[in-house]
Design a protein around this motif. Structure first.
Motif, PDB file in Angstrom:
ATOM      1  N   LEU A 281       6.069 111.536  64.753  1.00 52.94           N
ATOM      2  CA  LEU A 281       5.039 112.402  64.222  1.00 52.94           C
ATOM      3  C   LEU A 281       4.022 112.385  65.432  1.00 52.94           C
ATOM      4  N   GLN A 282       3.838 111.379  66.193  1.00 49.57           N
ATOM      5  CA  GLN A 282       2.821 111.368  67.272  1.00 49.57           C
ATOM      6  C   GLN A 282       3.614 112.067  68.442  1.00 49.57           C
ATOM      7  N   GLN A 283       4.876 112.096  68.554  1.00 52.22           N
ATOM      8  CA  GLN A 283       5.580 112.739  69.702  1.00 52.22           C
ATOM      9  C   GLN A 283       5.460 114.314  69.394  1.00 52.22           C
ATOM     10  N   ALA A 284       5.783 114.675  68.310  1.00 53.64           N
ATOM     11  CA  ALA A 284       5.527 116.184  67.795  1.00 53.64           C
ATOM     12  C   ALA A 284       4.227 116.621  68.128  1.00 53.64           C
ATOM     13  N   CYS A 285       3.133 115.883  67.797  1.00 56.00           N
ATOM     14  CA  CYS A 285       1.841 116.289  67.912  1.00 56.00           C
ATOM     15  C   CYS A 285       1.379 116.535  69.509  1.00 56.00           C
ATOM     16  N   ALA A 286       2.093 115.778  70.339  1.00 56.69           N
ATOM     17  CA  ALA A 286       2.108 115.864  71.780  1.00 56.69           C
ATOM     18  C   ALA A 286       2.148 116.948  72.377  1.00 56.69           C
ATOM     19  N   GLY A 287       3.159 117.906  71.472  1.00 52.30           N
ATOM     20  CA  GLY A 287       3.389 119.164  72.089  1.00 52.30           C
ATOM     21  C   GLY A 287       2.293 120.316  71.879  1.00 52.30           C
ATOM     22  N   ALA A 288       1.633 119.995  71.198  1.00 57.41           N
ATOM     23  CA  ALA A 288       0.358 120.951  71.097  1.00 57.41           C
ATOM     24  C   ALA A 288      -1.142 120.205  70.616  1.00 57.41           C
ATOM     25  N   PRO A 289      -1.602 119.372  71.347  1.00 57.50           N
ATOM     26  CA  PRO A 289      -2.491 118.583  71.024  1.00 57.50           C
ATOM     27  C   PRO A 289      -3.999 119.322  70.871  1.00 57.50           C
ATOM     28  N   GLN A 290      -4.298 120.172  71.800  1.00 55.23           N
ATOM     29  CA  GLN A 290      -5.117 121.060  71.369  1.00 55.23           C
ATOM     30  C   GLN A 290      -5.252 122.124  70.432  1.00 55.23           C
ATOM     31  N   GLU A 291      -4.272 122.651  70.298  1.00 58.53           N
ATOM     32  CA  GLU A 291      -4.111 123.594  69.112  1.00 58.53           C
ATOM     33  C   GLU A 291      -4.104 123.233  67.848  1.00 58.53           C
ATOM     34  N   LEU A 292      -3.504 121.916  67.908  1.00 58.05           N
ATOM     35  CA  LEU A 292      -3.630 121.276  66.507  1.00 58.05           C
ATOM     36  C   LEU A 292      -4.944 120.882  66.153  1.00 58.05           C
ATOM     37  N   LYS A 293      -5.670 120.333  67.091  1.00 57.85           N
ATOM     38  CA  LYS A 293      -7.095 119.894  67.091  1.00 57.85           C
ATOM     39  C   LYS A 293      -8.003 120.979  66.450  1.00 57.85           C
ATOM     40  N   SER A 294      -8.211 122.136  66.814  1.00 57.52           N
ATOM     41  CA  SER A 294      -8.703 123.168  66.397  1.00 57.52           C
ATOM     42  C   SER A 294      -8.683 123.924  64.959  1.00 57.52           C
ATOM     43  N   GLN A 295      -7.112 123.857  64.711  1.00 59.06           N
ATOM     44  CA  GLN A 295      -7.031 124.266  63.458  1.00 59.06           C
ATOM     45  C   GLN A 295      -6.962 123.119  62.317  1.00 59.06           C
ATOM     46  N   LEU A 296      -6.594 121.997  62.602  1.00 58.79           N
ATOM     47  CA  LEU A 296      -6.628 121.066  61.703  1.00 58.79           C
ATOM     48  C   LEU A 296      -8.123 120.691  61.451  1.00 58.79           C
ATOM     49  N   ARG A 297      -9.126 120.708  62.406  1.00 50.55           N
ATOM     50  CA  ARG A 297     -10.489 120.559  62.112  1.00 50.55           C
ATOM     51  C   ARG A 297     -10.742 121.470  60.932  1.00 50.55           C
ATOM     52  N   ALA A 298     -10.510 122.699  61.121  1.00 51.52           N
ATOM     53  CA  ALA A 298     -10.857 123.696  60.004  1.00 51.52           C
ATOM     54  C   ALA A 298     -10.412 122.966  58.558  1.00 51.52           C
ATOM     55  N   LEU A 299      -9.051 122.831  58.486  1.00 52.79           N
ATOM     56  CA  LEU A 299      -8.254 122.287  57.356  1.00 52.79           C
ATOM     57  C   LEU A 299      -9.106 121.018  56.968  1.00 52.79           C
ATOM     58  N   LEU A 300      -9.629 120.143  57.762  1.00 54.69           N
ATOM     59  CA  LEU A 300     -10.154 118.825  57.598  1.00 54.69           C
ATOM     60  C   LEU A 300     -11.866 119.293  56.756  1.00 54.69           C
ATOM     61  N   HIS A 301     -12.492 120.212  57.495  1.00 53.60           N
ATOM     62  CA  HIS A 301     -13.616 120.491  56.790  1.00 53.60           C
ATOM     63  C   HIS A 301     -13.624 121.227  55.528  1.00 53.60           C
ATOM     64  N   GLU A 302     -12.558 122.062  55.322  1.00 53.53           N
ATOM     65  CA  GLU A 302     -12.309 122.852  54.049  1.00 53.53           C
ATOM     66  C   GLU A 302     -12.059 121.804  52.993  1.00 53.53           C
ATOM     67  N   HIS A 303     -11.183 120.579  53.206  1.00 51.66           N
ATOM     68  CA  HIS A 303     -10.798 119.445  52.323  1.00 51.66           C
ATOM     69  C   HIS A 303     -11.891 118.790  51.920  1.00 51.66           C
ATOM     70  N   LEU A 304     -12.873 118.348  53.004  1.00 47.64           N
ATOM     71  CA  LEU A 304     -13.991 117.221  52.755  1.00 47.64           C
ATOM     72  C   LEU A 304     -15.049 118.162  52.332  1.00 47.64           C
ATOM     73  N   GLY A 305     -15.298 119.240  52.503  1.00 50.04           N
ATOM     74  CA  GLY A 305     -16.390 119.920  52.124  1.00 50.04           C
ATOM     75  C   GLY A 305     -17.468 119.805  53.139  1.00 50.04           C
ATOM     76  N   THR A 306     -17.318 119.772  54.247  1.00 48.11           N
ATOM     77  CA  THR A 306     -18.442 119.733  55.358  1.00 48.11           C
ATOM     78  C   THR A 306     -18.070 120.682  56.452  1.00 48.11           C
ATOM     79  N   SER A 307     -19.215 120.926  57.335  1.00 47.76           N
ATOM     80  CA  SER A 307     -19.206 121.769  58.259  1.00 47.76           C
ATOM     81  C   SER A 307     -18.894 120.894  59.605  1.00 47.76           C
TER      82      SER A 307
END
Length: 272
Positions: free
Chosen positions: A227-253
């Motif tokens: 999983l870590q190896q797969a994430c290394a293929g797009a760390p910046q793209e994943l960072k911005s898009q996962l941030r939005a998912l986390l904020h939505e799930h946790l109810g915070t901006s």
């Protein structure tokens, strides 16, 4: 190895089996005691009262540290200040690396904030617990932390595992709306309101289908290294898009650790 003094047996006179756990957060309860947020593999997140832990001679002072695996025993439940807590009967160090510092410390605080905000109390997540332990081991690896992409990949891998274990991560092997298979050569978005979809324009920061498929395979296999190896293929793209998912799930901006990182970066930029 330091242990606390036991305060007697459990109900029935037999000692309970120690729990595997990590201290996620502490705050003062009295002049001599602490309230702990302890995440255990067996019981999930629990609140524990560590009586006398702040006293100079307390053996718990050197044990109740963040990011260190512990064996803990909990006593009966009680009400303190209107909240249900359990008495910490004993705690001993169960192994772990050196204390986190610098960028690794901020990363560890980020993991803890996700768990504190996103997991209900008394709800075990044993697979996520093991992923947390594996991620901490990665963060204390100085070679990994010297590799910016490797460190970022470790964080993205944990975020994905956290979302998947929470039941909010869509199947990354297919488009959410149509259930059509993800194409390895195509670019995709991972959106909080639409799941996996194809990019809408050439300017969208898409994630390659090959990366999404590799992530999905690693999640299904419960393989943190892959999983870590797969994430290394797009760390910046994943960072911005996962941030939005986390904020939505946790109810915070914005997460507190993210705000702290921004403030630190601003201070560094100001001093240059």
């Amino acid at each position: 190895m330091a242990t606390s003094r036991r305060s007697g047996g459990t109900a029935g006179g037999s000692a309970a089996k120690p729990l595997s756990g990590y201290v996620l957060h502490t705050h003062d309860w009295s002049e001599s005691s602490l309230i702990l947020e302890v995440w255990t593999r067996e019981l999930g997140r629990v609140v524990a009262l560590a009586k006398g832990a702040k006293r100079p001679y307390s053996q718990l002072r050197s044990v109740l540290l963040p990011f260190q695996r512990l064996h803990v025993q909990l006593g009966s439940k009680r009400l303190e200040g209107g909240a249900e807590v359990q008495l910490l009967r004993s705690a001993e160090w169960a192994g772990g690396g050196p204390m986190l510092s610098g960028a690794a410390l901020l990363s560890g605080l980020h993991l803890n904030e996700l768990l504190l905000r996103g997991l209900a109390r008394h709800d075990p997540h044993p697979h996520l617990f093991d992923t947390y332990a594996g991620t901490l081991a990665r963060l204390v690896d100085t070679r990994a932390m010297a590799d910016e992409h490797g460190a970022a990949a470790a964080l993205r891998a944990f975020e994905l595992a956290f979302l998947a274990d929470s039941g909010v991560l869509p199947d990354l092997s297919c488009l959410t709306a149509t259930q059509q298979p993800v194409q390895p050569a195509a670019r995709h978005l991972l959106l909080a309101d639409a799941g996996v979809c194809t990019t809408r324009s050439a300017n969208d920061p898409g994630i390659s289908g090959a990366v999404l498929l590799a992530i999905q395979t690693a999640l299904q296999a419960d393989d943190l290294g892959s999983l870590q190896q797969a994430c290394a293929g797009a760390p910046q793209e994943l960072k911005s898009q996962l941030r939005a998912l986390l904020h939505e799930h946790l109810g915070t901006s914005m997460l507190r650790t993210r705000a702290l990182m921004v403030e630190l970066q601003q201070l560094l930029d100001r001093d240059r």
